[in-house]
Design a protein around this motif. Sequence first.
Motif, PDB file in Angstrom:
ATOM      1  N   ASN A 184      10.341  50.826 101.583  1.00 22.41           N
ATOM      2  CA  ASN A 184      11.317  50.283 102.511  1.00 22.41           C
ATOM      3  C   ASN A 184      12.613  51.086 102.572  1.00 22.41           C
ATOM      4  OD1 ASN A 184      12.002  49.613 100.003  1.00 22.41           O
ATOM      5  ND2 ASN A 184      12.439  47.462 100.386  1.00 22.41           N
ATOM      6  N   ASN A 185      12.492  52.396 102.256  1.00 18.59           N
ATOM      7  CA  ASN A 185      13.675  53.234 102.428  1.00 18.59           C
ATOM      8  C   ASN A 185      13.641  53.876 103.799  1.00 18.59           C
ATOM      9  OD1 ASN A 185      13.613  53.233  99.297  1.00 18.59           O
ATOM     10  ND2 ASN A 185      15.546  54.112  99.912  1.00 18.59           N
ATOM     11  N   SER A 186      14.821  54.060 104.373  1.00 13.92           N
ATOM     12  CA  SER A 186      14.872  54.750 105.654  1.00 13.92           C
ATOM     13  C   SER A 186      14.528  56.217 105.425  1.00 13.92           C
ATOM     14  CB  SER A 186      16.263  54.640 106.247  1.00 13.92           C
ATOM     15  OG  SER A 186      17.131  55.455 105.506  1.00 13.92           O
ATOM     16  N   LYS A 187      14.204  56.901 106.520  1.00 10.19           N
ATOM     17  CA  LYS A 187      13.839  58.290 106.388  1.00 10.19           C
ATOM     18  C   LYS A 187      14.995  59.112 105.827  1.00 10.19           C
ATOM     19  CE  LYS A 187      11.303  61.875 108.673  1.00 10.19           C
ATOM     20  NZ  LYS A 187      11.250  62.652 109.897  1.00 10.19           N
ATOM     21  N   GLY A 188      16.193  58.837 106.328  1.00 11.23           N
ATOM     22  CA  GLY A 188      17.377  59.566 105.870  1.00 11.23           C
ATOM     23  C   GLY A 188      17.561  59.436 104.374  1.00 11.23           C
ATOM     24  N   ALA A 189      17.411  58.201 103.870  1.00  9.42           N
ATOM     25  CA  ALA A 189      17.597  57.972 102.439  1.00  9.42           C
ATOM     26  C   ALA A 189      16.552  58.733 101.647  1.00  9.42           C
ATOM     27  CB  ALA A 189      17.498  56.482 102.135  1.00  9.42           C
ATOM     28  N   ARG A 190      15.314  58.752 102.188  1.00  9.16           N
ATOM     29  CA  ARG A 190      14.251  59.463 101.476  1.00  9.16           C
ATOM     30  C   ARG A 190      14.563  60.941 101.363  1.00  9.16           C
ATOM     31  NH1 ARG A 190       9.756  56.536 103.763  1.00  9.16           N
ATOM     32  NH2 ARG A 190       9.536  58.176 105.295  1.00  9.16           N
ATOM     33  N   VAL A 191      15.001  61.517 102.486  1.00  7.91           N
ATOM     34  CA  VAL A 191      15.330  62.941 102.483  1.00  7.91           C
ATOM     35  C   VAL A 191      16.442  63.210 101.460  1.00  7.91           C
ATOM     36  CG1 VAL A 191      16.335  64.836 103.827  1.00  7.91           C
ATOM     37  CG2 VAL A 191      14.580  63.353 104.850  1.00  7.91           C
ATOM     38  N   ALA A 192      17.440  62.349 101.451  1.00  4.48           N
ATOM     39  CA  ALA A 192      18.566  62.537 100.524  1.00  4.48           C
ATOM     40  C   ALA A 192      18.072  62.482  99.083  1.00  4.48           C
ATOM     41  CB  ALA A 192      19.621  61.470 100.763  1.00  4.48           C
ATOM     42  N   ILE A 193      17.214  61.522  98.773  1.00  2.00           N
ATOM     43  CA  ILE A 193      16.725  61.384  97.398  1.00  2.00           C
ATOM     44  C   ILE A 193      15.943  62.622  96.982  1.00  2.00           C
ATOM     45  CG2 ILE A 193      15.091  60.127  95.923  1.00  2.00           C
ATOM     46  CD1 ILE A 193      15.971  57.574  97.283  1.00  2.00           C
ATOM     47  N   TYR A 194      15.005  63.056  97.862  1.00  2.00           N
ATOM     48  CA  TYR A 194      14.212  64.235  97.490  1.00  2.00           C
ATOM     49  C   TYR A 194      15.075  65.484  97.368  1.00  2.00           C
ATOM     50  CZ  TYR A 194       9.592  62.162  97.523  1.00  2.00           C
ATOM     51  OH  TYR A 194       8.496  61.429  97.198  1.00  2.00           O
ATOM     52  N   THR A 195      16.063  65.627  98.254  1.00  2.00           N
ATOM     53  CA  THR A 195      16.937  66.796  98.164  1.00  2.00           C
ATOM     54  C   THR A 195      17.652  66.805  96.824  1.00  2.00           C
ATOM     55  OG1 THR A 195      17.306  66.474 100.509  1.00  2.00           O
ATOM     56  CG2 THR A 195      18.682  68.106  99.421  1.00  2.00           C
ATOM     57  N   GLY A 196      18.181  65.653  96.444  1.00  2.00           N
ATOM     58  CA  GLY A 196      18.880  65.547  95.161  1.00  2.00           C
ATOM     59  C   GLY A 196      17.961  65.893  94.005  1.00  2.00           C
ATOM     60  N   ASP A 221      12.599  38.173  98.988  1.00  2.00           N
ATOM     61  CA  ASP A 221      13.787  37.436  99.402  1.00  2.00           C
ATOM     62  C   ASP A 221      14.711  38.282 100.262  1.00  2.00           C
ATOM     63  OD1 ASP A 221      12.885  35.272  98.073  1.00  2.00           O
ATOM     64  OD2 ASP A 221      14.066  35.620  96.261  1.00  2.00           O
ATOM     65  N   GLY A 222      14.277  39.500 100.567  1.00  2.00           N
ATOM     66  CA  GLY A 222      15.037  40.330 101.501  1.00  2.00           C
ATOM     67  C   GLY A 222      16.071  41.223 100.857  1.00  2.00           C
ATOM     68  N   ALA A 223      15.970  41.424  99.542  1.00  2.00           N
ATOM     69  CA  ALA A 223      16.949  42.296  98.889  1.00  2.00           C
ATOM     70  C   ALA A 223      16.683  43.750  99.274  1.00  2.00           C
ATOM     71  CB  ALA A 223      16.863  42.132  97.378  1.00  2.00           C
ATOM     72  N   SER A 224      17.747  44.497  99.480  1.00  2.00           N
ATOM     73  CA  SER A 224      17.590  45.929  99.770  1.00  2.00           C
ATOM     74  C   SER A 224      17.360  46.663  98.456  1.00  2.00           C
ATOM     75  CB  SER A 224      18.840  46.465 100.446  1.00  2.00           C
ATOM     76  OG  SER A 224      19.878  46.528  99.492  1.00  2.00           O
ATOM     77  N   ASP A 225      17.034  47.943  98.608  1.00  2.00           N
ATOM     78  CA  ASP A 225      16.816  48.759  97.420  1.00  2.00           C
ATOM     79  C   ASP A 225      18.024  48.744  96.492  1.00  2.00           C
ATOM     80  OD1 ASP A 225      14.248  49.796  97.546  1.00  2.00           O
ATOM     81  OD2 ASP A 225      15.017  51.790  97.029  1.00  2.00           O
ATOM     82  N   GLY A 226      19.179  48.952  97.093  1.00  4.82           N
ATOM     83  CA  GLY A 226      20.419  48.972  96.314  1.00  4.82           C
ATOM     84  C   GLY A 226      20.629  47.655  95.599  1.00  4.82           C
ATOM     85  N   GLN A 227      20.341  46.554  96.290  1.00  6.88           N
ATOM     86  CA  GLN A 227      20.537  45.235  95.664  1.00  6.88           C
ATOM     87  C   GLN A 227      19.567  45.002  94.522  1.00  6.88           C
ATOM     88  OE1 GLN A 227      20.234  43.114  99.371  1.00  6.88           O
ATOM     89  NE2 GLN A 227      22.376  42.448  99.237  1.00  6.88           N
TER      90      GLN A 227
END
Lengths: 277, 293
Positions: free
Chosen positions: A3-15, B197-203
Amino acid sequence: MRNNSKGARVAIYTGLFLWLLINLFPVYWMFTFSLKNNEEIYVSNPVGLPQHWLWSNYAKALKLGSIGRYFLNSAFVATVTILITLAVALMATFALTRLIWKQRKALNKFFMLGLTIPIHVSIVPIYVVLSRLGLRNTYLALIIPYSAFSLAMAILVCTGFMNEIPRELDESACIDGCSVWGIFFRIIVPLMKPAVATVGIYTFLQCWNELMFANVFVDSGKFRTLPVGIQQLFGQYTTEWGPIGAALVMASFPTLIIYVFLSKKIQDSFIAGAVKG
Amino acid sequence: MKKEFSNKLYIAIFLLPALILFCGVLIAPIGASAYYSLFNWKGPGAEKVFIGLANYTELFTSDRLGFVKALVNSLLLAVLSVGLQLPLALALALALGKRIKGERLFLSVYFMPVLISTVVIGQLWTKIYDPSHGVLNMLLKSVGLEAWTRAWLGDVNTALGAVLVPTLWQYVGYHMLLLYAGVKSVPTELREAAMLDGASDGQVNRYIVLPYIKPIIRISVIFAVTGSLKSFDLIYVLTQGGPLNATEVPSTLMIRMLFIAKRYGIGSAIAVLLIALCFGFALLISAIFREEE
């Protein structure tokens, strides 16, 4: 990751890749300059693969720097330390977890102090005792302190594993007429193989890399270990980088090659050492 | 069985080797060091002159000795380790804990520097920092930042930072591994329930994972702080405490006092203070974590 957005995925892999490169580059660079001459390192080809693979740098490091001798010294000290640590720790852990007496919990805590005691505090007293007994410049001058400082961690790890061996095993062996010695040697010790591996790996790395004791308790080249040997080679060879690189590679690659094959086991040893504490 | 297992002779035999080794090499030296620290003493063979606590007062009052500066340096390293190393390690551990492609490879490479001898790492970084032929200055020159090039380890202003970087390089992987083991031990049901419950990754990280791995974070903080207080190998190889004491830490000062200045009393006093500080900080950090609960 789902459930990560594409942008977040790219950022994680780059890091992750960036940190991977930062980890690998110095090791790669060390390996390549161990095979170059100064002209290549300084001017024509500082970071590329060597143009002519100069294996003679390794011969130089072995010959002039006695790296082979130090390597064997380190291996010997580490092996004997591991054997002593294991024998002593297994016996103590048996008494602390299996034998029945009142203060065993307190004594276990006492041994665990060893996890926090810095080696600094032993330097002067041990130096004095070793000088007085004429034991400086012997293998024992390192093996005994190393075993003692490995003990707390070894007991900690062994306790975890020994507690998992069911007590019914002891009891049925006892009914079959096994003595305490028999239970220890025939039942407990053979079942402690995973603990032996964990303690062995951990202790090996501590001894192999130790500098402070090795620097102070031994000053004869005959008993010098690898870290001190390399440090001194550095003093002799300030201008020619190739042989230094070769010595650095010879000191670190054996461990790294073992790591390639046993990475999971080695990582688990470090986790067991820290997290169970 | 019970009788055999509570036989005092057996207990003694099994314990004795460990007790002798442990007390002889770790416990008795604490007392011996504390005793030596009360003397003016040039080392084995020389006469000891009792001077009470004068070594300790000298450590804290003499500017020339530089103990206070060394202590401040090591505390600075401790703060920076906790402030830089642990967040980086935690970020890596959290990222790797989410079933990433190549998880094992990343993990194994990140942990690799821990296995390399500190002497090797020190030598290697000396080469990286080399003023004329090191890769760092070459890199700066090649991107047009010639003005930034300097003798990183020889410059009073950059030396401590230059010592910190290889420390981070070596130990981030260690803390990452411990934290990763913690992240992996979070029960999947907990994570999934929160996500339902709808928590995001960060949460999820903030409210589920972090509280769950708090005991490991505590251990990491203790290791980072006591490790900085005790730090010796890397600094000894890189700078030996120089230039002008810019990277002096208690351990390098102690070795210098003992084996160059031949002042065994004051060297022992530094050792005693170090052990007190290590235990003090370990207890303090544990107390802070307990307070938070």
